[in-house]
Design a protein around this motif. Structure first.
Motif, PDB file in Angstrom:
ATOM      1  N   VAL A 165      51.181  41.681  42.177  1.00 59.04           N
ATOM      2  CA  VAL A 165      50.545  41.554  40.866  1.00 59.04           C
ATOM      3  C   VAL A 165      50.621  40.091  40.473  1.00 59.04           C
ATOM      4  O   VAL A 165      51.720  39.525  40.358  1.00 59.04           O
ATOM      5  N   ALA A 166      49.457  39.456  40.306  1.00 57.07           N
ATOM      6  CA  ALA A 166      49.423  38.031  39.970  1.00 57.07           C
ATOM      7  C   ALA A 166      48.148  37.736  39.207  1.00 57.07           C
ATOM      8  O   ALA A 166      47.128  38.390  39.416  1.00 57.07           O
ATOM      9  N   TYR A 167      48.206  36.738  38.334  1.00 62.22           N
ATOM     10  CA  TYR A 167      47.041  36.383  37.526  1.00 62.22           C
ATOM     11  C   TYR A 167      46.843  34.875  37.573  1.00 62.22           C
ATOM     12  O   TYR A 167      47.712  34.111  38.007  1.00 62.22           O
ATOM     13  N   GLY A 168      45.674  34.426  37.143  1.00 59.26           N
ATOM     14  CA  GLY A 168      45.390  32.999  37.104  1.00 59.26           C
ATOM     15  C   GLY A 168      45.395  32.393  38.496  1.00 59.26           C
ATOM     16  O   GLY A 168      45.070  33.037  39.498  1.00 59.26           O
ATOM     17  N   SER A 169      45.781  31.129  38.580  1.00 55.67           N
ATOM     18  CA  SER A 169      45.767  30.428  39.854  1.00 55.67           C
ATOM     19  C   SER A 169      46.741  31.038  40.850  1.00 55.67           C
ATOM     20  O   SER A 169      46.529  30.966  42.065  1.00 55.67           O
ATOM     21  N   THR A 170      47.811  31.673  40.374  1.00 49.16           N
ATOM     22  CA  THR A 170      48.768  32.302  41.275  1.00 49.16           C
ATOM     23  C   THR A 170      48.099  33.392  42.103  1.00 49.16           C
ATOM     24  O   THR A 170      48.495  33.655  43.240  1.00 49.16           O
ATOM     25  N   ALA A 171      47.072  34.030  41.539  1.00 52.78           N
ATOM     26  CA  ALA A 171      46.371  35.091  42.263  1.00 52.78           C
ATOM     27  C   ALA A 171      45.657  34.549  43.498  1.00 52.78           C
ATOM     28  O   ALA A 171      45.432  35.284  44.458  1.00 52.78           O
ATOM     29  N   ARG A 172      45.278  33.262  43.477  1.00 53.69           N
ATOM     30  CA  ARG A 172      44.650  32.663  44.656  1.00 53.69           C
ATOM     31  C   ARG A 172      45.652  32.638  45.810  1.00 53.69           C
ATOM     32  O   ARG A 172      45.333  32.992  46.944  1.00 53.69           O
ATOM     33  N   SER A 173      46.863  32.184  45.518  1.00 50.29           N
ATOM     34  CA  SER A 173      47.904  32.175  46.543  1.00 50.29           C
ATOM     35  C   SER A 173      48.249  33.598  46.970  1.00 50.29           C
ATOM     36  O   SER A 173      48.507  33.866  48.154  1.00 50.29           O
ATOM     37  N   ALA A 174      48.262  34.515  46.013  1.00 53.65           N
ATOM     38  CA  ALA A 174      48.626  35.899  46.311  1.00 53.65           C
ATOM     39  C   ALA A 174      47.607  36.547  47.247  1.00 53.65           C
ATOM     40  O   ALA A 174      47.980  37.308  48.145  1.00 53.65           O
TER      41      ALA A 174
END
Length: 212
Positions: free
Chosen positions: A113-122
């Motif tokens: 579960v990740a949002y924003g720019s972190t979701a790109r890495s996720a």
């Protein structure tokens, strides 16, 4: 409330704009008479008819808790009623407002579960995990309140959730509350301002995969 992400804001990439004919313009209700106008008196849908500036309507705009005329008042019941209306206005439309992006969650045993720019890495970490035989998926919440619970529950096979955040832990508590005892929840955090890398999230996925 818009959560703006500095990393995403500085990225360069293609943006596909929809055709104008595919867009729907939804105008707010407008008042029909000036006499006795109360700019914050809600209609049946809890949304007050909104006058346009310069059309002869007089009203106050303030960031304070206020009455239906827009003026602040030291009245606990008025404050309660206003906050209750604002809350109910959102809750009534939760099904329309709840937005999330799902990747590979149908058979996922571990969901990041990740949002924003972190979701790109996720997303990269999920794809790398899949390449290594780990059934991982991604849930990217777009709205944080109301939280997209239905999207979270689509991960029916998940036994672990990995919450990746560029802080010391905020969204993780909401995920823990919603999955309760049916799955384990772990965190991948970084608070130094640099983006969490796919390798760090992949390490969290592997750690979760080792749990039994």
């Amino acid at each position: 409330i818009l959560l703006l992400d500095e990393v995403v804001g500085h990225m360069r990439e293609n943006v596909v704009l929809p055709d104008e004919s595919a867009l729907t313009v939804c105008d707010r209700p407008r008042p029909t008479q000036r006499e006795g106008y109360r700019p914050f008196a809600p209609g049946p849908d809890l949304i007050p008819p909104m006058a346009s500036f310069g059309q002869g309507y007089r009203f106050a705009v303030t960031g304070l808790l206020h009455n239906e005329k827009g003026f602040g008042a030291d009245n606990p019941q008025m404050s309660h009623d206003l906050l209750q209306r604002l809350h109910d206005k959102v809750e009534r439309r939760a099904d329309d407002l709840n937005l999330a992006e799902l990747e590979e969650v149908d058979d996922a045993e571990i969901v990041v579960v990740a949002y924003g720019s972190t979701a790109r890495s996720a997303l990269r970490a999920v794809r790398d995990a899949r390449a290594q035989g780990i059934r991982a998926g991604l849930m990217r919440p777009i709205t944080l309140w109301p939280f997209p619970v239905a999207s979270l529950h689509k991960a029916k096979n998940a036994r672990s959730f990995v919450v990746a955040e560029m802080n010391l832990g905020q969204l993780v508590y909401e995920v823990q509350r919603l999955v309760c005892a049916r799955a384990q929840v772990t965190q991948v955090n970084r608070a130094g301002g640099e983006l969490i890398t796919p390798a760090e999230i992949l390490a969290g996925i592997k750690e979760a995969a080792a749990w039994r």
